[in-house]
Design an enzyme around this catalytic site. Structure first.
Site, PDB file in Angstrom:
ATOM      1  N   GLY A 123     -33.817  12.466 -37.899  1.00  0.00           N
ATOM      2  CA  GLY A 123     -32.779  12.719 -38.885  1.00  0.00           C
ATOM      3  C   GLY A 123     -33.158  13.826 -39.853  1.00  0.00           C
ATOM      4  N   HIS A 150     -42.577   6.753 -39.701  1.00  0.00           N
ATOM      5  CA  HIS A 150     -41.693   7.533 -40.576  1.00  0.00           C
ATOM      6  C   HIS A 150     -41.684   6.953 -41.988  1.00  0.00           C
ATOM      7  CE1 HIS A 150     -40.419   9.331 -36.879  1.00  0.00           C
ATOM      8  NE2 HIS A 150     -39.796   8.243 -36.455  1.00  0.00           N
ATOM      9  N   PRO A 165     -37.792  11.161 -26.174  1.00  0.00           N
ATOM     10  CA  PRO A 165     -38.269  10.811 -24.831  1.00  0.00           C
ATOM     11  C   PRO A 165     -38.540   9.325 -24.637  1.00  0.00           C
ATOM     12  CG  PRO A 165     -39.308  12.837 -25.552  1.00  0.00           C
ATOM     13  CD  PRO A 165     -38.549  12.297 -26.744  1.00  0.00           C
TER      14      PRO A 165
END
Length: 352
Positions: free
Chosen positions: A281, A327, A194
């Protein structure tokens, strides 16, 4: 007339010369990046080093050298390892049934808890329920899948044809497909963060046509959004779905099931991976591993240099870096490398 013939002939000669030059240049590039075949005994040693180590125990030069050499080792599928890993994913997460919100796994009146915000919840009204597909698209196993990351290592890889030969192709975060010979064109499902819709397309509050024109590159692919991860994602995700309906698009907009993402987060943390949030991913690679018989990863390389130490872009199409501290890309990559060495999936890093 004679002068025109001479001009045409000259143009043909120039174009022919250019074609020969381009083919030789491409051939030279392929030759430079073709990996030398590594003896079997050395391959076994390299794989053992990866499987018995952790990323933190290998210094950068050793890690690059080992990973580079592994590209010269023939990859062999280990069906036993593949089966056991697949059982683990099915036991924890069951992507074939719960990857996305469907009418089969969700009920009217159900209170859904967001996976990234414990305090945020959503009541599944009848109107919202009708927006979900009836069943999952993964009810039957898929023979071969390509999961295409956006790493800079994919540029000049010439992997496009290999990617397009897969039975099912996963892509991440609406990447441009201009580099056809490297990334291919086939797309069966593509995730959409988003934040991309907010930054590039004003959350679809203004003109929506540029966004619709961009998405046409993916044909009739499913568009997958994390509508129920953060409360701020829900409105723009629903607006995306309505935009597709308004423009008569063939694509179906679907939403990650927050229960699946919670289960997947618990699985990866349970084996020692530390992160604030899973990357797109890893989400889709994990799902592919469960629903596909054979999985090949392309463009998964989170480092600023390629295997030979040459500086590369973060993405094959730009150099926009991820937000720090969200991440754990290198640690995620090491998990892919482990599974590659085990023969559970194939990690394609060199040229195809």
């Amino acid at each position: 007339m004679a002068r025109r013939r001479h001009l045409v002939l000259a143009l043909v000669v120039v174009l022919t010369g250019y074609s020969i030059y381009w083919n030789r240049l491409q051939s030279a590039q392929r030759s430079r990046r073709r990996y030398m075949e590594v003896p079997e005994s050395e391959c076994l040693r390299l794989k053992s080093l990866i499987l018995k180590s952790t990323m933190k125990k290998l210094d950068k030069s050793t890690f690059y050298a080992v990973t580079n050499s592994l590209q010269g080792c023939p990859w062999k599928a280990n069906q036993t390892e593949r089966y056991l890993k697949r059982l683990q994913f099915r036991a924890c997460c069951n992507a074939s049934r719960t990857l996305m919100m469907t009418q089969e796994n969700t009920a009217i009146g159900q209170i859904v808890q967001y996976d990234a915000e414990k305090r945020s919840k959503k009541n599944i009204t009848e109107s919202l329920y009708k927006l979900f597909p009836e069943t999952s698209p993964f009810t039957k196993p898929i023979r071969s899948c390509a999961v295409v990351g956006n790493g800079g290592i994919l540029k000049s890889s010439l992997c496009g044809a290999d990617i397009d030969q897969a039975d099912f192709v996963f892509r991440l975060n609406l990447p441009p497909l201009n580099w056809t010979q490297d990334v291919g064109t086939k797309t069966d499902i593509v995730s959409a963060n988003p934040s991309i819709l907010k930054d590039k397309y004003s959350s679809l509050r203004e003109q929506r046509k540029p966004f619709i024109n961009m998405v046409k590159a993916y044909g009739s692919a499913l568009i997958l959004l994390p509508a129920f991860s953060f409360a701020m994602n829900t409105e723009v995700s629903l607006r995306t779905l309505y935009s597709f309906e308004d423009f008569g698009m063939k694509n179906q907009v679907v939403f990650f099931n927050p229960q699946y993402l919670r289960s997947l987060t618990s699985y990866w943390k349970g084996i020692g991976l530390k992160f604030k949030r899973l990357s797109s991913g890893l989400m889709l690679a994990s799902a592919a591993f469960e629903v596909c018989e054979k999985v090949t990863l392309y463009g998964f390389w989170p480092f600023s240099e390629d295997l030979e130490g040459t500086v590369i872009l973060h993405h094959y199409y730009d150099n926009k870096l991820p937000k720090p501290g969200v991440h754990s890309m290198p640690e995620e990559f090491y998990q892919y490398l482990l599974m590659h060495c085990q023969g559970a999936l194939k990690l394609q890093l060199g040229q195809c």
